[in-house]
Design a protein around this motif. Structure first.
Motif, PDB file in Angstrom:
ATOM      1  N   LYS A 118       0.765  -0.994  -0.020  1.00  0.00           N
ATOM      2  CA  LYS A 118       0.042  -0.192   0.024  1.00  0.00           C
ATOM      3  C   LYS A 118       0.858   1.174  -0.025  1.00  0.00           C
ATOM      4  CE  LYS A 118      -4.363  -1.317   0.819  1.00  0.00           C
ATOM      5  NZ  LYS A 118      -4.474  -1.748  -0.754  1.00  0.00           N
ATOM      6  N   PHE A 119       0.909   1.975  -0.765  1.00  0.00           N
ATOM      7  CA  PHE A 119       1.358   3.233  -0.825  1.00  0.00           C
ATOM      8  C   PHE A 119       0.360   4.580  -1.656  1.00  0.00           C
ATOM      9  CE2 PHE A 119       3.117   3.440  -5.116  1.00  0.00           C
ATOM     10  CZ  PHE A 119       3.024   2.148  -5.397  1.00  0.00           C
ATOM     11  N   ARG A 120       1.045   5.837  -1.472  1.00  0.00           N
ATOM     12  CA  ARG A 120       0.074   6.752  -2.017  1.00  0.00           C
ATOM     13  C   ARG A 120       0.332   6.719  -3.602  1.00  0.00           C
ATOM     14  NH1 ARG A 120      -1.168  12.373   0.271  1.00  0.00           N
ATOM     15  NH2 ARG A 120      -0.236  11.954   2.142  1.00  0.00           N
ATOM     16  N   GLY A 121      -0.751   6.800  -4.028  1.00  0.00           N
ATOM     17  CA  GLY A 121      -0.752   6.361  -5.558  1.00  0.00           C
ATOM     18  C   GLY A 121      -0.453   5.348  -6.353  1.00  0.00           C
ATOM     19  N   GLN A 122      -0.588   4.147  -5.467  1.00  0.00           N
ATOM     20  CA  GLN A 122      -0.477   2.948  -5.882  1.00  0.00           C
ATOM     21  C   GLN A 122      -1.210   2.699  -7.363  1.00  0.00           C
ATOM     22  OE1 GLN A 122      -2.325   0.043  -3.675  1.00  0.00           O
ATOM     23  NE2 GLN A 122      -0.415  -1.415  -3.805  1.00  0.00           N
ATOM     24  N   GLY A 123      -2.577   3.338  -7.277  1.00  0.00           N
ATOM     25  CA  GLY A 123      -3.235   2.994  -8.608  1.00  0.00           C
ATOM     26  C   GLY A 123      -2.701   3.602  -9.711  1.00  0.00           C
TER      27      GLY A 123
ATOM     28  N   ARG B  38      10.591   4.286   7.154  1.00  0.00           N
ATOM     29  CA  ARG B  38      11.379   4.845   6.187  1.00  0.00           C
ATOM     30  C   ARG B  38      11.649   3.977   4.917  1.00  0.00           C
ATOM     31  NH1 ARG B  38      17.048   6.370   8.422  1.00  0.00           N
ATOM     32  NH2 ARG B  38      16.207   7.824   9.580  1.00  0.00           N
ATOM     33  N   SER B  39      11.884   2.750   5.166  1.00  0.00           N
ATOM     34  CA  SER B  39      12.255   1.942   3.777  1.00  0.00           C
ATOM     35  C   SER B  39      10.864   1.612   3.008  1.00  0.00           C
ATOM     36  CB  SER B  39      12.432   0.521   4.164  1.00  0.00           C
ATOM     37  OG  SER B  39      11.206  -0.248   4.710  1.00  0.00           O
ATOM     38  N   GLY B  40       9.738   2.009   3.666  1.00  0.00           N
ATOM     39  CA  GLY B  40       8.302   2.067   2.712  1.00  0.00           C
ATOM     40  C   GLY B  40       8.419   3.230   2.072  1.00  0.00           C
ATOM     41  N   VAL B  41       8.813   4.631   2.486  1.00  0.00           N
ATOM     42  CA  VAL B  41       8.980   5.497   1.693  1.00  0.00           C
ATOM     43  C   VAL B  41       9.768   5.403   0.535  1.00  0.00           C
ATOM     44  CG1 VAL B  41       9.530   8.203   1.781  1.00  0.00           C
ATOM     45  CG2 VAL B  41       8.181   7.226   3.490  1.00  0.00           C
ATOM     46  N   LEU B  42      11.039   4.942   0.822  1.00  0.00           N
ATOM     47  CA  LEU B  42      11.998   4.915  -0.387  1.00  0.00           C
ATOM     48  C   LEU B  42      11.432   3.786  -1.404  1.00  0.00           C
ATOM     49  CD1 LEU B  42      15.487   4.401   1.504  1.00  0.00           C
ATOM     50  CD2 LEU B  42      14.724   6.154  -0.147  1.00  0.00           C
ATOM     51  N   LEU B  43      10.791   2.470  -0.986  1.00  0.00           N
ATOM     52  CA  LEU B  43      10.161   1.420  -1.815  1.00  0.00           C
ATOM     53  C   LEU B  43       9.208   2.489  -2.734  1.00  0.00           C
ATOM     54  CD1 LEU B  43       9.989  -1.740   0.427  1.00  0.00           C
ATOM     55  CD2 LEU B  43      11.626  -0.975  -1.895  1.00  0.00           C
ATOM     56  N   SER B  44       8.269   3.285  -2.163  1.00  0.00           N
ATOM     57  CA  SER B  44       7.348   3.873  -2.636  1.00  0.00           C
ATOM     58  C   SER B  44       7.732   4.845  -3.758  1.00  0.00           C
ATOM     59  CB  SER B  44       6.281   4.663  -1.807  1.00  0.00           C
ATOM     60  OG  SER B  44       6.009   3.808  -0.793  1.00  0.00           O
ATOM     61  N   ILE B  50      10.089   4.214 -11.207  1.00  0.00           N
ATOM     62  CA  ILE B  50       9.997   3.162 -12.309  1.00  0.00           C
ATOM     63  C   ILE B  50       8.838   3.257 -13.139  1.00  0.00           C
ATOM     64  CG2 ILE B  50       9.918   0.559 -12.726  1.00  0.00           C
ATOM     65  CD1 ILE B  50      11.776   0.319 -10.302  1.00  0.00           C
ATOM     66  N   GLY B  51       7.576   3.311 -12.459  1.00  0.00           N
ATOM     67  CA  GLY B  51       6.331   3.713 -13.129  1.00  0.00           C
ATOM     68  C   GLY B  51       6.480   4.749 -14.214  1.00  0.00           C
ATOM     69  N   PHE B  52       7.035   5.799 -13.777  1.00  0.00           N
ATOM     70  CA  PHE B  52       7.103   7.022 -14.814  1.00  0.00           C
ATOM     71  C   PHE B  52       8.121   6.461 -15.655  1.00  0.00           C
ATOM     72  CE2 PHE B  52       9.587  10.735 -15.895  1.00  0.00           C
ATOM     73  CZ  PHE B  52       8.447  11.599 -16.362  1.00  0.00           C
ATOM     74  N   LEU B  53       9.202   5.939 -15.662  1.00  0.00           N
ATOM     75  CA  LEU B  53      10.112   5.648 -16.600  1.00  0.00           C
ATOM     76  C   LEU B  53       9.487   4.924 -17.741  1.00  0.00           C
ATOM     77  CD1 LEU B  53      13.653   4.881 -14.705  1.00  0.00           C
ATOM     78  CD2 LEU B  53      12.900   6.972 -16.288  1.00  0.00           C
ATOM     79  N   PHE B  54       8.619   3.808 -17.258  1.00  0.00           N
ATOM     80  CA  PHE B  54       8.005   2.890 -18.175  1.00  0.00           C
ATOM     81  C   PHE B  54       6.674   3.637 -18.936  1.00  0.00           C
ATOM     82  CE2 PHE B  54      10.084  -0.721 -16.333  1.00  0.00           C
ATOM     83  CZ  PHE B  54       9.948  -1.708 -17.530  1.00  0.00           C
TER      84      PHE B  54
END
Lengths: 314, 304
Positions: A118-123, B38-44, B50-54
């Motif tokens: 779950k994270f912001r903007g996942q969709g 913190r690792s959650g923020v980094l992973l997000s 990556i989504g943007f690059l694709f």
């Protein structure tokens, strides 16, 4: 109950051996009839043409020399196996398929793991990730060839200039590395496909078991290796198989990006060229037969030995 | 930023929710919160990058399609160049409507035909397993492994003999055979989820086959039918090789038009981008609108 969800017994396994009395009374014909239209259609549309290809592969038949048509024995096959272009096409096909499937599987797995949180903007991120899969392949190939790779005004060289100034290197991407150019464009298009299947796999994971393991002090890596990966195995095999089926047959990218030049002609393009441009029907058919035998051998081996999907064969 | 996860749960888009409903098991979101923030923020952040690059090549294509040819060809690129419809104008001047309509006809009709043939077959393979059902299923799938090129010459010669060259119906039949195995495979696994007790009850009550299919089976497998249809539509719309070999002026499809479009008129980047975008638009729209169906369809429940 939780173990039954984890191993997922397949419904037909439960139903298969013992159909109820009511269903058994329906009789064999009633059970088979619904299958027939599709079966007949598929046989007529795919098997008959292949049988014809098989026949033509033993013929001397070039549309430019109609008077020389006749039986050729194994000549076409001999030419297929001795011709350097054909061997190159076989090599390119294997290289393209293996590298595209492997790279997009690994990338797809990594991205699926990132998105399974779950994270912001996942969709929004998922939507952005899916986009390459939804671009018509020819359009994608045109996009890569002209809008990205083009040495004069492509985005890649444009970015190099924007970052490093006027003296930035301006490589001709396709000419320098034609095969890698085709592979990169294909990986871009197929990674989302792998990612989607693997994400579906991840989301069907029973999380209570993972939670229990975490409470027992298992590290993320341990959980991934001994729980996530085994659960994903079927999904990895499925996406690899489907990806391979489509990438082996790739025509659009090779046709558009390099027109088969610079050593990038794969078998589909080679056969297209032999039949459509050179009009050598006999030789094109022989190459087609070779492709089919190769594909069937590999696919059967894969399905029968490695694939858990078909393991419970009665 | 440590609150990211909590707010994220409340504000995630519709796509996320639908993804969750597609998976069979309910998700326990609490587990995700257990991650160190913190690792959650980094992973997000990594996921976003990556989504943007694709998506970047497609975003670039769309942006370029709205620039005039001079600005489109600038190096380094001029992102803020004034917008222009020149690319679209010259694309639509080139007469793309007949090929677009051909693509629509071929994709919609072959998808309908696929469903018509695949549904009974999948039914026979799942609900009342015929003997050796895995062999039959394997046969269907194996026709998918028969590369199209291996049969294309006889398909061409046959069409030439009986006058089906450049005929959209020939293409429709071929697309049907191309997508039928995958559709059967997908539908079979969806049908396997129909509770067998309901079928037995219907059988005992003397319901006819059609009646059983319509009232008991169809409602359960509607999502499966929708995702199979979506995938057949996409693959038919995208197909190039068969269309290129078997059609020309009358029955040519959008992908064939696209290839001819570039080679015959030299390169105009904005026009090429506009053309690529317009031809991809139906698939993009259908795919975005039915993301969850796509996910479900691609996993094909084959592993269910």
């Amino acid at each position: 109950m939780s173990s039954s969800t984890a191993t997922k017994p397949r419904a037909e396994q439960v139903r298969g051996p013992e159909p109820s009395a009511a269903l058994r009374r329906m009789g064999d014909w009633a059970r088979r009839a619904p299958l027939l239209p599709a079966l007949i259609f598929v046989i007529v549309m795919t098997q008959l043409p292949f049988v014809a290809t098989l026949v033509i592969s033993f013929m001397n038949w070039n549309a430019y020399y109609p008077e020389e048509r006749g039986f050729a024995g194994f000549d076409n096959f001999a030419r297929v196996f001795t011709d350097t272009n054909t061997r190159q096409a076989v090599f390119v096909t294997i290289l393209l398929t293996v590298s595209v499937v492997l790279v997009s599987l690994v990338l797809g797995l990594g991205i699926a793991l990132l998105l399974d949180r779950k994270f912001r903007g996942q969709g929004i991120v998922r939507t952005m990730m899916i986009t390459p899969f939804l671009i018509v392949p020819v359009a994608a190939a045109l996009l890569w060839k002209h809008a990205l790779y083009n040495p004069e005004y492509g985005l890649f060289n444009g970015l190099l200039k924007a970052v490093f100034g006027e003296n930035a290197p301006q490589p001709d991407w396709i000419t320098n590395n034609p095969l890698i150019a085709v592979i990169a464009a294909l990986v871009w298009q197929w990674t989302p496909f792998m990612m989607l299947i693997l994400l579906a796999g991840l989301q069907s994971r029973p999380l209570d078991v993972v939670e229990a393991a975490r409470i027992d002090g298992a590290s993320s890596l341990q959980i991934f290796r001994s729980m996530t990966l085994p659960h994903l195995r079927q999904y990895i095999e499925l996406s690899g198989l489907l990806g391979a089926i489509y990438v082996v047959q790739n025509f659009d990218h090779v046709f558009t990006i390099t027109s088969g030049g610079l050593g990038t002609a794969n078998l589909p393009y080679f056969i297209y060229q032999t039949f459509y441009t050179a009009q050598d029907y006999g030789r094109a058919s022989a190459a087609g037969v070779v492709v089919v035998i190769g594909t069937i051998l590999i696919a059967t081996a894969a399905l029968r030995t490695a694939f858990s999907l078909f393991k419970e064969d009665a | 930023m440590s609150t990211t996860d909590t707010t994220g749960t409340g504000t995630t888009g519709a796509g996320t929710t639908s993804a969750d409903t597609t998976s069979g098991t309910p998700r326990h979101t609490e587990v995700r919160h257990a991650k160190p923030p913190r690792s959650g923020v980094l992973l997000s952040a990594a996921a976003w990058v990556i989504g943007f690059l694709f998506a970047l090549p497609v975003l670039w294509m769309v942006l370029t399609s709205f620039h005039n040819e001079n600005d489109a060809a600038k190096n380094p690129p001029d992102v803020f160049a004034p917008l222009s419809l020149d690319g679209y104008r010259s694309f639509f001047d080139a007469g793309p409507w007949p090929p677009l309509l051909n693509s629509l006809t071929a994709s919609v009709l072959s998808t309908a035909l696929v469903l018509l043939l695949a549904f009974p077959a999948a039914y026979a393979l799942s609900i009342r397993p015929v003997k050796k059902w895995t062999d039959v299923l394997f046969f269907f799938l194996s026709t998918k492994m028969l590369p199209i090129v291996a049969g294309i010459l006889p398909l061409y010669l046959f069409a030439q003999t009986v006058g089906l060259l450049d005929n959209i119906w020939w293409l429709i039949l071929l697309y049907t055979s191309m997508n039928l195995p995958i559709a059967i495979w997908m539908l079979r696994s969806f049908l396997a989820e129909v509770p067998v007790e309901m079928l037995e009850a219907a059988s005992v009550d003397g319901a006819s086959l059609t009646r059983t299919l319509k009232d008991i089976v169809a409602p359960v497998v509607m999502p499966g039918i929708a995702s199979a249809a979506l995938i057949c539509f996409i693959f038919s719309w995208n197909e190039l090789l068969l269309a290129r070999v078997l059609t020309s002026t009358v029955a040519g499809t959008a992908p064939v038009f696209l290839t001819g479009f570039v080679t015959s008129q030299g390169l105009f980047l904005a026009k090429v981008c506009a053309a690529s975008f317009v031809v991809s638009l139906p698939v993009l729209a259908a795919g975005f609108a039915a993301q969850d169906k796509l996910v479900q369809g691609l996993s094909m429940g084959a592993v269910k």
